[in-house]
Design a protein around this motif. Structure first.
Motif, PDB file in Angstrom:
ATOM      1  N   THR A   1     104.469   7.792  19.335  1.00 32.13           N
ATOM      2  CA  THR A   1     103.995   6.707  18.490  1.00 32.13           C
ATOM      3  C   THR A   1     103.572   5.500  19.334  1.00 32.13           C
ATOM      4  OG1 THR A   1     105.431   7.416  16.687  1.00 32.13           O
ATOM      5  CG2 THR A   1     104.565   5.175  16.571  1.00 32.13           C
ATOM      6  N   ALA A   2     102.458   4.901  18.944  1.00 39.51           N
ATOM      7  CA  ALA A   2     102.023   3.634  19.512  1.00 39.51           C
ATOM      8  C   ALA A   2     102.195   2.554  18.457  1.00 39.51           C
ATOM      9  CB  ALA A   2     100.568   3.713  19.949  1.00 39.51           C
ATOM     10  N   TYR A   3     102.452   1.344  18.920  1.00 37.27           N
ATOM     11  CA  TYR A   3     102.704   0.228  18.006  1.00 37.27           C
ATOM     12  C   TYR A   3     101.794  -0.950  18.335  1.00 37.27           C
ATOM     13  CZ  TYR A   3     107.030   2.767  17.070  1.00 37.27           C
ATOM     14  OH  TYR A   3     107.947   3.729  16.731  1.00 37.27           O
ATOM     15  N   LEU A   4     101.551  -1.758  17.321  1.00 39.11           N
ATOM     16  CA  LEU A   4     100.863  -3.028  17.518  1.00 39.11           C
ATOM     17  C   LEU A   4     101.669  -4.094  16.799  1.00 39.11           C
ATOM     18  CD1 LEU A   4      98.349  -4.420  18.765  1.00 39.11           C
ATOM     19  CD2 LEU A   4      97.286  -4.227  16.500  1.00 39.11           C
ATOM     20  N   GLU A   5     102.354  -4.912  17.580  1.00 39.72           N
ATOM     21  CA  GLU A   5     103.132  -6.020  17.034  1.00 39.72           C
ATOM     22  C   GLU A   5     102.203  -7.218  16.927  1.00 39.72           C
ATOM     23  OE1 GLU A   5     106.587  -5.634  16.524  1.00 39.72           O
ATOM     24  OE2 GLU A   5     106.602  -7.563  15.478  1.00 39.72           O
ATOM     25  N   MET A   6     102.086  -7.777  15.719  1.00 42.20           N
ATOM     26  CA  MET A   6     101.160  -8.888  15.484  1.00 42.20           C
ATOM     27  C   MET A   6     101.943 -10.100  15.006  1.00 42.20           C
ATOM     28  SD  MET A   6      97.999  -6.829  13.708  1.00 42.20           S
ATOM     29  CE  MET A   6      98.919  -6.401  12.252  1.00 42.20           C
ATOM     30  N   ASN A   7     101.817 -11.200  15.694  1.00 46.65           N
ATOM     31  CA  ASN A   7     102.509 -12.437  15.349  1.00 46.65           C
ATOM     32  C   ASN A   7     101.500 -13.560  15.125  1.00 46.65           C
ATOM     33  OD1 ASN A   7     105.255 -11.423  15.716  1.00 46.65           O
ATOM     34  ND2 ASN A   7     104.753 -11.370  17.892  1.00 46.65           N
ATOM     35  N   ASN A   8     101.954 -14.595  14.439  1.00 45.72           N
ATOM     36  CA  ASN A   8     101.103 -15.758  14.159  1.00 45.72           C
ATOM     37  C   ASN A   8      99.744 -15.319  13.607  1.00 45.72           C
ATOM     38  OD1 ASN A   8     100.288 -18.439  14.049  1.00 45.72           O
ATOM     39  ND2 ASN A   8      99.633 -18.485  16.190  1.00 45.72           N
ATOM     40  N   LEU A   9      99.789 -14.512  12.582  1.00 47.41           N
ATOM     41  CA  LEU A   9      98.562 -13.956  12.025  1.00 47.41           C
ATOM     42  C   LEU A   9      97.699 -15.025  11.379  1.00 47.41           C
ATOM     43  CD1 LEU A   9     100.073 -10.662  10.696  1.00 47.41           C
ATOM     44  CD2 LEU A   9      98.064 -10.807  12.180  1.00 47.41           C
ATOM     45  N   LYS A  10      96.383 -14.835  11.512  1.00 48.51           N
ATOM     46  CA  LYS A  10      95.405 -15.772  10.988  1.00 48.51           C
ATOM     47  C   LYS A  10      94.507 -15.046   9.985  1.00 48.51           C
ATOM     48  CE  LYS A  10      95.225 -17.949  15.552  1.00 48.51           C
ATOM     49  NZ  LYS A  10      94.352 -18.354  16.685  1.00 48.51           N
ATOM     50  N   PRO A  11      93.868 -15.784   9.081  1.00 50.37           N
ATOM     51  CA  PRO A  11      92.971 -15.123   8.116  1.00 50.37           C
ATOM     52  C   PRO A  11      91.897 -14.282   8.811  1.00 50.37           C
ATOM     53  CG  PRO A  11      93.419 -17.360   7.417  1.00 50.37           C
ATOM     54  CD  PRO A  11      94.045 -17.208   8.780  1.00 50.37           C
ATOM     55  N   GLU A  12      91.448 -14.691   9.971  1.00 51.99           N
ATOM     56  CA  GLU A  12      90.412 -13.931  10.681  1.00 51.99           C
ATOM     57  C   GLU A  12      90.927 -12.618  11.261  1.00 51.99           C
ATOM     58  OE1 GLU A  12      91.223 -17.153  11.157  1.00 51.99           O
ATOM     59  OE2 GLU A  12      91.130 -17.683  13.301  1.00 51.99           O
ATOM     60  N   ASP A  13      92.230 -12.383  11.182  1.00 52.20           N
ATOM     61  CA  ASP A  13      92.791 -11.092  11.589  1.00 52.20           C
ATOM     62  C   ASP A  13      92.684 -10.050  10.472  1.00 52.20           C
ATOM     63  OD1 ASP A  13      95.370 -12.920  13.254  1.00 52.20           O
ATOM     64  OD2 ASP A  13      93.648 -11.922  14.200  1.00 52.20           O
ATOM     65  N   THR A  14      92.265 -10.486   9.290  1.00 55.35           N
ATOM     66  CA  THR A  14      92.089  -9.552   8.178  1.00 55.35           C
ATOM     67  C   THR A  14      91.070  -8.484   8.552  1.00 55.35           C
ATOM     68  OG1 THR A  14      92.671 -11.154   6.468  1.00 55.35           O
ATOM     69  CG2 THR A  14      91.236  -9.332   5.820  1.00 55.35           C
ATOM     70  N   ALA A  15      91.490  -7.225   8.467  1.00 56.52           N
ATOM     71  CA  ALA A  15      90.629  -6.126   8.882  1.00 56.52           C
ATOM     72  C   ALA A  15      91.316  -4.802   8.597  1.00 56.52           C
ATOM     73  CB  ALA A  15      90.324  -6.219  10.378  1.00 56.52           C
ATOM     74  N   ALA A  16      90.530  -3.740   8.690  1.00 58.70           N
ATOM     75  CA  ALA A  16      91.094  -2.396   8.756  1.00 58.70           C
ATOM     76  C   ALA A  16      91.392  -2.123  10.226  1.00 58.70           C
ATOM     77  CB  ALA A  16      90.113  -1.375   8.210  1.00 58.70           C
ATOM     78  N   TYR A  17      92.611  -1.730  10.513  1.00 57.38           N
ATOM     79  CA  TYR A  17      93.032  -1.478  11.888  1.00 57.38           C
ATOM     80  C   TYR A  17      93.101   0.030  12.135  1.00 57.38           C
ATOM     81  CZ  TYR A  17      94.030  -6.368  12.695  1.00 57.38           C
ATOM     82  OH  TYR A  17      93.904  -7.740  12.871  1.00 57.38           O
ATOM     83  N   TYR A  18      92.497   0.440  13.243  1.00 54.87           N
ATOM     84  CA  TYR A  18      92.429   1.848  13.602  1.00 54.87           C
ATOM     85  C   TYR A  18      93.059   2.081  14.977  1.00 54.87           C
ATOM     86  CZ  TYR A  18      88.735   1.885  10.053  1.00 54.87           C
ATOM     87  OH  TYR A  18      88.026   1.753   8.890  1.00 54.87           O
ATOM     88  N   CYS A  19      93.795   3.162  15.111  1.00 52.59           N
ATOM     89  CA  CYS A  19      94.216   3.556  16.449  1.00 52.59           C
ATOM     90  C   CYS A  19      93.298   4.672  16.932  1.00 52.59           C
ATOM     91  CB  CYS A  19      95.678   3.945  16.517  1.00 52.59           C
ATOM     92  SG  CYS A  19      96.111   5.480  15.716  1.00 52.59           S
TER      93      CYS A  19
END
Length: 139
Positions: free
Chosen positions: A91-109
């Protein structure tokens, strides 16, 4: 055959945190680079973060090798996002902190067809993709 399954996308408020997961199957996970891309509304797909395959290096004074891993980040997420991998869990992970509205997206690995090598930022270097998980950051 290689399969990637993302999970963890939800609606989160501005400034919040979230962790995405990418479960891989079909080959020896530790031998391949992994990356996260995203595609926001009306935008093209962009590189977010990448992590190398797990190599080995020997440190002076130690009898056992230690894991050697490198990471790459897009400038827009540097310092806020952290990519990691747990080889025992495939498994790979993406830890996201201090999220901003511009981070809104579909995320793909994504992962390439070839073993090891340099982490690439070009999506054309990745042959295998997950179905994506949606992250919405509310303002």
């Amino acid at each position: 055959q290689v399969q990637l399954v993302e999970s963890g996308g939800v609606v989160v408020p501005t400034g919040g945190s979230l962790r995405l997961s990418c479960a891989a199957s079909g080959r020896t996970f530790r031998e391949y680079n992994m990356a996260w891309f995203r595609q926001g509304p009306g935008k093209g797909r962009e590189f977010v973060a990448g992590i190398s395959a797990t190599g080995r290096r020997f440190v002076a004074g130690s009898s056992a090798p230690e894991a050697a891993i490198s990471t790459e980040y897009a400038e827009s997420v540097e310092g806020r996002f952290t990519i990691s991998r747990e080889d025992a869990e495939n498994t790979a992970y993406l830890e996201m902190n201090n999220l901003k509205p511009e981070d809104t997206a579909a995320y793909y690995c994504a992962t390439p067809a070839t073993k090891y090598g340099v982490v690439r930022r070009d999506e054309r270097q990745y042959e295998f993709w997950g179905q994506g998980t949606q992250v919405n950051v509310s303002s």
